[in-house]
Motif scaffolding. Structure first.
Motif, PDB file in Angstrom:
ATOM      1  N   LEU A 176      -5.481 -13.393  -0.973  1.00  0.00           N
ATOM      2  CA  LEU A 176      -5.604 -12.073  -0.260  1.00  0.00           C
ATOM      3  C   LEU A 176      -4.357 -11.399   0.504  1.00  0.00           C
ATOM      4  CD1 LEU A 176      -7.850 -10.519   1.350  1.00  0.00           C
ATOM      5  CD2 LEU A 176      -7.733 -12.212   3.286  1.00  0.00           C
ATOM      6  N   SER A 177      -3.522 -12.424   0.933  1.00  0.00           N
ATOM      7  CA  SER A 177      -2.226 -11.961   1.547  1.00  0.00           C
ATOM      8  C   SER A 177      -1.356 -11.182   0.457  1.00  0.00           C
ATOM      9  CB  SER A 177      -1.381 -12.877   2.161  1.00  0.00           C
ATOM     10  OG  SER A 177      -0.890 -13.786   1.130  1.00  0.00           O
ATOM     11  N   GLN A 178      -1.427 -11.708  -0.852  1.00  0.00           N
ATOM     12  CA  GLN A 178      -0.717 -11.160  -2.007  1.00  0.00           C
ATOM     13  C   GLN A 178      -1.031  -9.790  -2.318  1.00  0.00           C
ATOM     14  OE1 GLN A 178      -0.733 -13.418  -5.666  1.00  0.00           O
ATOM     15  NE2 GLN A 178       1.330 -12.324  -6.113  1.00  0.00           N
ATOM     16  N   ALA A 179      -2.506  -9.766  -2.450  1.00  0.00           N
ATOM     17  CA  ALA A 179      -3.051  -8.475  -2.586  1.00  0.00           C
ATOM     18  C   ALA A 179      -2.851  -7.255  -1.606  1.00  0.00           C
ATOM     19  CB  ALA A 179      -4.601  -8.725  -2.929  1.00  0.00           C
ATOM     20  N   LEU A 180      -3.009  -7.856  -0.355  1.00  0.00           N
ATOM     21  CA  LEU A 180      -2.862  -7.130   1.022  1.00  0.00           C
ATOM     22  C   LEU A 180      -1.261  -6.484   0.874  1.00  0.00           C
ATOM     23  CD1 LEU A 180      -4.472  -5.853   3.095  1.00  0.00           C
ATOM     24  CD2 LEU A 180      -3.657  -7.744   4.657  1.00  0.00           C
ATOM     25  N   PHE A 181      -0.467  -7.395   0.942  1.00  0.00           N
ATOM     26  CA  PHE A 181       1.095  -7.113   1.333  1.00  0.00           C
ATOM     27  C   PHE A 181       1.768  -6.303   0.029  1.00  0.00           C
ATOM     28  CE2 PHE A 181       0.086  -9.927   4.697  1.00  0.00           C
ATOM     29  CZ  PHE A 181       0.351  -9.035   5.654  1.00  0.00           C
ATOM     30  N   GLN A 182       0.974  -6.557  -1.272  1.00  0.00           N
ATOM     31  CA  GLN A 182       1.765  -5.819  -2.231  1.00  0.00           C
ATOM     32  C   GLN A 182       1.101  -4.399  -2.423  1.00  0.00           C
ATOM     33  OE1 GLN A 182       1.570  -8.265  -6.008  1.00  0.00           O
ATOM     34  NE2 GLN A 182       3.406  -9.575  -5.226  1.00  0.00           N
ATOM     35  N   SER A 183       0.214  -4.289  -1.674  1.00  0.00           N
ATOM     36  CA  SER A 183      -0.311  -2.846  -1.794  1.00  0.00           C
ATOM     37  C   SER A 183       1.001  -1.991  -1.255  1.00  0.00           C
ATOM     38  CB  SER A 183      -1.436  -2.651  -0.789  1.00  0.00           C
ATOM     39  OG  SER A 183      -1.678  -1.168  -0.494  1.00  0.00           O
ATOM     40  N   ASP A 184       0.801  -0.595  -1.866  1.00  0.00           N
ATOM     41  CA  ASP A 184       1.857   0.184  -1.374  1.00  0.00           C
ATOM     42  C   ASP A 184       1.864   0.520  -0.017  1.00  0.00           C
ATOM     43  OD1 ASP A 184       2.951   0.162  -3.863  1.00  0.00           O
ATOM     44  OD2 ASP A 184       2.237   2.288  -4.628  1.00  0.00           O
ATOM     45  N   VAL A 185       0.805   0.315   0.729  1.00  0.00           N
ATOM     46  CA  VAL A 185       0.590   0.787   2.057  1.00  0.00           C
ATOM     47  C   VAL A 185       1.483  -0.090   2.951  1.00  0.00           C
ATOM     48  CG1 VAL A 185      -1.229   0.996   3.724  1.00  0.00           C
ATOM     49  CG2 VAL A 185      -1.661   1.723   1.525  1.00  0.00           C
ATOM     50  N   PHE A 186       1.531  -1.365   2.668  1.00  0.00           N
ATOM     51  CA  PHE A 186       2.307  -2.294   3.284  1.00  0.00           C
ATOM     52  C   PHE A 186       3.635  -2.313   3.102  1.00  0.00           C
ATOM     53  CE2 PHE A 186      -2.094  -3.334   4.081  1.00  0.00           C
ATOM     54  CZ  PHE A 186      -2.148  -3.570   5.417  1.00  0.00           C
ATOM     55  N   ARG A 187       4.336  -1.814   1.881  1.00  0.00           N
ATOM     56  CA  ARG A 187       5.574  -1.930   1.534  1.00  0.00           C
ATOM     57  C   ARG A 187       6.543  -0.896   2.004  1.00  0.00           C
ATOM     58  NH1 ARG A 187       5.807  -3.393  -4.814  1.00  0.00           N
ATOM     59  NH2 ARG A 187       4.453  -1.605  -5.095  1.00  0.00           N
TER      60      ARG A 187
END
Length: 474
Positions: free
Chosen positions: A141-152
């Protein structure tokens, strides 16, 4: 002539700290998952035995926390909290499974030593299975969430020459770019262009206007030549709008855990911070060395005795091999190892690097080199104060003289004590050439600049992974 400078060290430290905070937050979340898994396992185990559950509940929070701490320590030993680590799905599953297996084994040993911490085999097994599933889901879940462009972070590179192109060659598109989105490269007038046209952003638009239009979070300043080339007014305008301005050396240090020799100039090394040699740091490092070496000797002496007998039985010659190495401040000392090669390995007196399948290695020598058991006598070097538990690996004087002439900043690695294990040993394979030594130096310099007690502990834990997976052994 004045020299334009962009340090970016404060920004780099801030963003590096944010990575550390994210890792700490992940650890806290996983500790909470394991504690809840123990509570849930106990509830299921005593579902029809309220009296037994009441008895179990006495001291249960402490025992659940012990389970969580032991398990997450095992995860750290297998590189699960490594900021710069890259793991594919199969590798991740293997590491997670090994972490829980070793953590469970360590808990059984702990229960034998300290019976008061015992939670029961049924509760432990159920808790570990539940926690494994919970941690696996959290990581995905954290990988999918933080690899989203929104969080990078949205990163723009000022420069399109050879230095800037290192971002393409050194930071691959997968795991190395998990924390940022690369928007493009802006060529600097009058400087060579090495970046492909598809990645370049060209046009009349100013840096500040472009950064605002693209909603840039950070500008990485990467010219091939700094003298009079940087648009300082535009860079200042970006900084005033809250856009981080980061030097290329600081960017690589933060994202890849290396000091890039090609772009790091002496002034950056001087002004970028680090190199902690304060009295508290020296005392904490020495205490850490003495404690770790003493505990290791206490545990490993039976194995060392067996190795001594095996070396003596396998081939003629002394059991211990003594070799002069270069330590802190360039001072030489005598390093101790279990002998893994024939006595005539360097009969002509010429120093040679070990190679894969080296025919000078004995039968027992191949095994103890592969398992790193040949390094155990260096615990004595640590107790003597000639080495540290963690630091750059010490080299022979002949190689040091050669490498110091051929590799920039090579002598900087001697500003700390050499170590039994180190950051370069975790991040790079065994080196047997000048090119390998140069690559390893990038990691050694990162350690020299950023060493600390927590970093030492993490390296020590992750060395378990190196030994078990036999990485770098020759």
């Amino acid at each position: 002539m004045t020299r334009n400078r962009v340090e970016g060290s404060g920004v780099g430290i801030g963003l590096a700290n944010s990575k550390n905070r994210a890792t700490l937050l992940l650890w806290v979340a996983e500790v909470a998952i394991i504690v809840l898994a123990v509570a849930g396992a106990a509830w299921l185990r005593f579902l029809h035995d309220p009296e037994g559950h009441l008895i179990f509940s006495q001291g249960a929070p402490t025992r659940a926390l012990i389970v969580a701490l032991v398990t997450t320590t095992a995860m750290a030993a297998f590189g699960m909290y490594q900021v710069h680590g890259r793991h594919n799905r199969n590798d991740f599953l293997l590491r997670l499974a090994l972490s829980f297996a070793f953590g469970g084994t360590a808990l059984l040993v702990l229960y034998y030593v300290l019976p008061a911490t015992y939670i029961g085999r049924g509760v432990l097994l159920l808790a570990l299975v539940t926690a494994f599933a919970g941690v696996y889901l959290l990581r995905n879940l954290s990988q999918a969430l933080f690899q989203s462009d929104v969080f990078r972070r949205r990163v723009l590179v000022l420069g399109a020459g050879h230095n800037a192109d290192l971002i393409n060659t050194r930071l691959r598109r997968g795991g190395d770019r998990r924390s940022f989105v690369l928007l493009g490269f802006i060529p600097i007038e009058g400087q060579p262009v090495a970046v492909g046209s598809a990645l370049r952003i060209e046009g009349p638009e100013s840096l500040a206007a472009l950064a605002e239009r693209l909603e840039v979070d950070e500008v990485v300043v990467a010219p091939d030549e700094r003298r009079g080339a940087l648009p300082m007014d535009q860079m200042l305008a970006c900084a005033q709008r809250g856009i981080a301005m980061t030097d290329l050396s600081t960017f690589f240090e933060r994202e890849a855990g290396i000091v890039t020799l090609k772009v790091a100039d002496p002034s950056w090394l001087v002004f970028s911070g680090g190199f902690d040699h304060s009295l508290p740091r020296r005392l904490s490092k020495r205490f850490f060395d003495l404690l770790a070496a003493s505990l290791m000797l206490l545990v490993a002496w039976p194995v060392m005795l067996l190795v001594m007998l095996a070396v003596s039985w396998d081939s003629r010659g002394p059991v211990l091999y003594r070799q002069v190495r270069v330590g802190e401040g360039g001072r030489e000392f005598e390093l101790l190892k279990f002998r893994s090669m024939r006595c005539d390995a360097e009969l002509d007196g010429v120093a040679r690097w070990a190679t894969t399948g080296d025919d000078r290695t004995t039968r027992v020598g191949r095994f103890i080199r592969m398992t790193r058991l040949d390094e155990l006598p260096q615990l004595v070097n640590v107790l003597r104060g000639e080495m540290s538990f963690v630091g750059p690996r010490p080299e022979r004087p002949q190689f040091v003289d050669m490498l110091s002439q051929e590799i920039r900043y090579y002598a900087v690695r001697h500003s700390v004590k050499p170590g039994l294990t180190g950051w370069a040993q975790l991040r790079y394979r065994y080196g047997a050439s000048v090119e390998d030594a140069e690559e390893k130096l990038k990691f050694d310099l990162f350690y020299v600049k950023n060493h600390g007690l927590v970093f030492d502990l993490m390296i020590l834990l992750q060395t378990v992974e190196v030994v078990l997976f036999q990485r770098g052994a020759r």
